[in-house]
Design a protein around this motif. Structure first.
Motif, PDB file in Angstrom:
ATOM      1  N   LYS A 135     -81.683  18.707 -30.065  1.00 47.59           N
ATOM      2  CA  LYS A 135     -82.045  17.971 -31.274  1.00 47.59           C
ATOM      3  C   LYS A 135     -81.496  16.556 -31.261  1.00 47.59           C
ATOM      4  CE  LYS A 135     -81.643  18.214 -36.327  1.00 47.59           C
ATOM      5  NZ  LYS A 135     -81.130  19.026 -37.478  1.00 47.59           N
ATOM      6  N   VAL A 136     -80.264  16.389 -30.801  1.00 45.97           N
ATOM      7  CA  VAL A 136     -79.591  15.090 -30.878  1.00 45.97           C
ATOM      8  C   VAL A 136     -79.961  14.175 -29.715  1.00 45.97           C
ATOM      9  CG1 VAL A 136     -77.348  13.946 -30.974  1.00 45.97           C
ATOM     10  CG2 VAL A 136     -77.670  16.130 -32.131  1.00 45.97           C
ATOM     11  N   ALA A 137     -80.173  14.720 -28.529  1.00 40.73           N
ATOM     12  CA  ALA A 137     -80.391  13.906 -27.331  1.00 40.73           C
ATOM     13  C   ALA A 137     -81.510  12.879 -27.480  1.00 40.73           C
ATOM     14  CB  ALA A 137     -80.639  14.803 -26.123  1.00 40.73           C
ATOM     15  N   PRO A 138     -82.672  13.213 -28.083  1.00 41.44           N
ATOM     16  CA  PRO A 138     -83.725  12.198 -28.206  1.00 41.44           C
ATOM     17  C   PRO A 138     -83.314  10.985 -29.040  1.00 41.44           C
ATOM     18  CG  PRO A 138     -84.635  14.396 -28.501  1.00 41.44           C
ATOM     19  CD  PRO A 138     -83.146  14.548 -28.507  1.00 41.44           C
ATOM     20  N   ARG A 139     -82.297  11.127 -29.897  1.00 39.27           N
ATOM     21  CA  ARG A 139     -81.828   9.998 -30.702  1.00 39.27           C
ATOM     22  C   ARG A 139     -80.770   9.169 -29.984  1.00 39.27           C
ATOM     23  NH1 ARG A 139     -81.477  14.076 -34.945  1.00 39.27           N
ATOM     24  NH2 ARG A 139     -79.209  13.825 -34.996  1.00 39.27           N
ATOM     25  N   VAL A 140     -80.258   9.681 -28.867  1.00 38.22           N
ATOM     26  CA  VAL A 140     -79.155   9.029 -28.159  1.00 38.22           C
ATOM     27  C   VAL A 140     -79.562   8.511 -26.787  1.00 38.22           C
ATOM     28  CG1 VAL A 140     -76.855   9.418 -27.167  1.00 38.22           C
ATOM     29  CG2 VAL A 140     -77.430  10.397 -29.402  1.00 38.22           C
ATOM     30  N   LEU A 141     -80.451   9.213 -26.106  1.00 38.23           N
ATOM     31  CA  LEU A 141     -80.780   8.907 -24.721  1.00 38.23           C
ATOM     32  C   LEU A 141     -82.100   8.153 -24.583  1.00 38.23           C
ATOM     33  CD1 LEU A 141     -79.852  12.285 -22.971  1.00 38.23           C
ATOM     34  CD2 LEU A 141     -78.370  10.358 -23.582  1.00 38.23           C
ATOM     35  N   THR A 142     -82.183   7.311 -23.552  1.00 34.77           N
ATOM     36  CA  THR A 142     -83.443   6.663 -23.223  1.00 34.77           C
ATOM     37  C   THR A 142     -84.395   7.717 -22.645  1.00 34.77           C
ATOM     38  OG1 THR A 142     -82.808   6.159 -20.942  1.00 34.77           O
ATOM     39  CG2 THR A 142     -82.189   4.560 -22.632  1.00 34.77           C
ATOM     40  N   ASP A 143     -85.652   7.342 -22.503  1.00 32.68           N
ATOM     41  CA  ASP A 143     -86.621   8.297 -21.950  1.00 32.68           C
ATOM     42  C   ASP A 143     -86.210   8.743 -20.548  1.00 32.68           C
ATOM     43  OD1 ASP A 143     -88.098   8.089 -24.259  1.00 32.68           O
ATOM     44  OD2 ASP A 143     -89.538   6.639 -23.429  1.00 32.68           O
TER      45      ASP A 143
END
Length: 248
Positions: A135-143
């Motif tokens: 859930k959190v990774a898409p808000r923190v990491l680049t594609d």
């Protein structure tokens, strides 16, 4: 590149635990800090704040030759001017210690203070307990980072994600923008590679030169330190638990 640039830059990092916070430390705080401490409702957050202030004041007091309560710490929010911005040392430019820079971070039951001379420094430590990585990774990491994360076995993803996270936050703290810039706009190296910033967010007016070092606190809390400049970072670790117990 000069010889000074190639040399290693020591960064001293002091670690404390939530259990080190005790009422005797309140006497080290200034009125603004006491006000924030007393109005923080969550019990653990109050203790984290208290321990962070106490570690900062005791360590910086030793460097400045001042009692902890007299260390001139200043917090000013760059957006509203309130007393809750990044904490800095309010010392004169021509004073004896104008080049002391520091950064405070806490997560879970770990509190850290990083101190560096002559360069800006950023410290980040993460607990990660209960973190919903998917859930959190898409808000923190680049594609690209996200794709690399998902290419890992599920059992390895939490540790890798937390390493990305600590590197990013420490870098943004070091250059003074903090979380005003989205983490997913900053790209850092793969957790298995030496820590480095690969690309800065487009909205930042200038690019920065930073060097990083990774560490782990108590085998459970990954942490990263970033320092501006081109000198390689060498971490010098200290434990403040015994030191804080003396202030009762």
């Amino acid at each position: 590149m000069t010889a000074a640039d190639r040399a290693s830059r020591p960064v001293h990092v002091w670690w404390a635990r939530l259990a080190d916070a005790h009422p005797g430390l309140v006497g080290l705080l200034d009125p603004v800090e006491i006000g924030r401490y007393e109005t923080t409702v969550d019990h653990d957050n109050r203790r984290r704040f208290l321990a962070g202030c106490a570690v900062s004041r005791v360590v910086l007091g030793e460097l400045l030759g001042l009692p902890p309560a007299d260390v001139p710490l200043r917090r000013v929010c760059p957006r509203c001017g309130g007393p809750h911005g990044k904490v800095t040392l309010d010392v004169p430019a021509g004073g004896a210690h104008p080049d002391v820079r520091f950064s405070v971070s806490h997560s879970g039951d770990v509190i850290g203070l990083a101190v560096c001379h002559g360069a800006d420094v950023g410290l980040d430590v993460e607990d990660g307990t209960g973190t919903d990585v998917e859930k959190v990774a898409p808000r923190v990491l680049t594609d690209r980072e996200l794709a690399a994360l998902h290419a890992r076995p599920p059992a390895e993803r939490t540790a890798a994600f937390l390493r990305y996270w600590t590197r990013k936050e420490s870098a943004l703290k070091a250059v003074g923008v903090g979380l005003r810039v989205p983490l997913r706009r900053l790209e850092v190296s793969d957790p298995e590679l030496p820590p480095a910033v690969l690309s800065w967010p487009e909205q930042m007016e200038s690019r920065h030169e930073v060097r990083m070092a990774d560490t782990v606190v108590g085998a459970t809390h990954p942490a990263s330190v970033s320092v501006t400049g081109t000198a390689e970072v060498t971490l010098v670790r200290h434990d403040t638990s015994a030191m804080l117990r003396t202030w009762r």
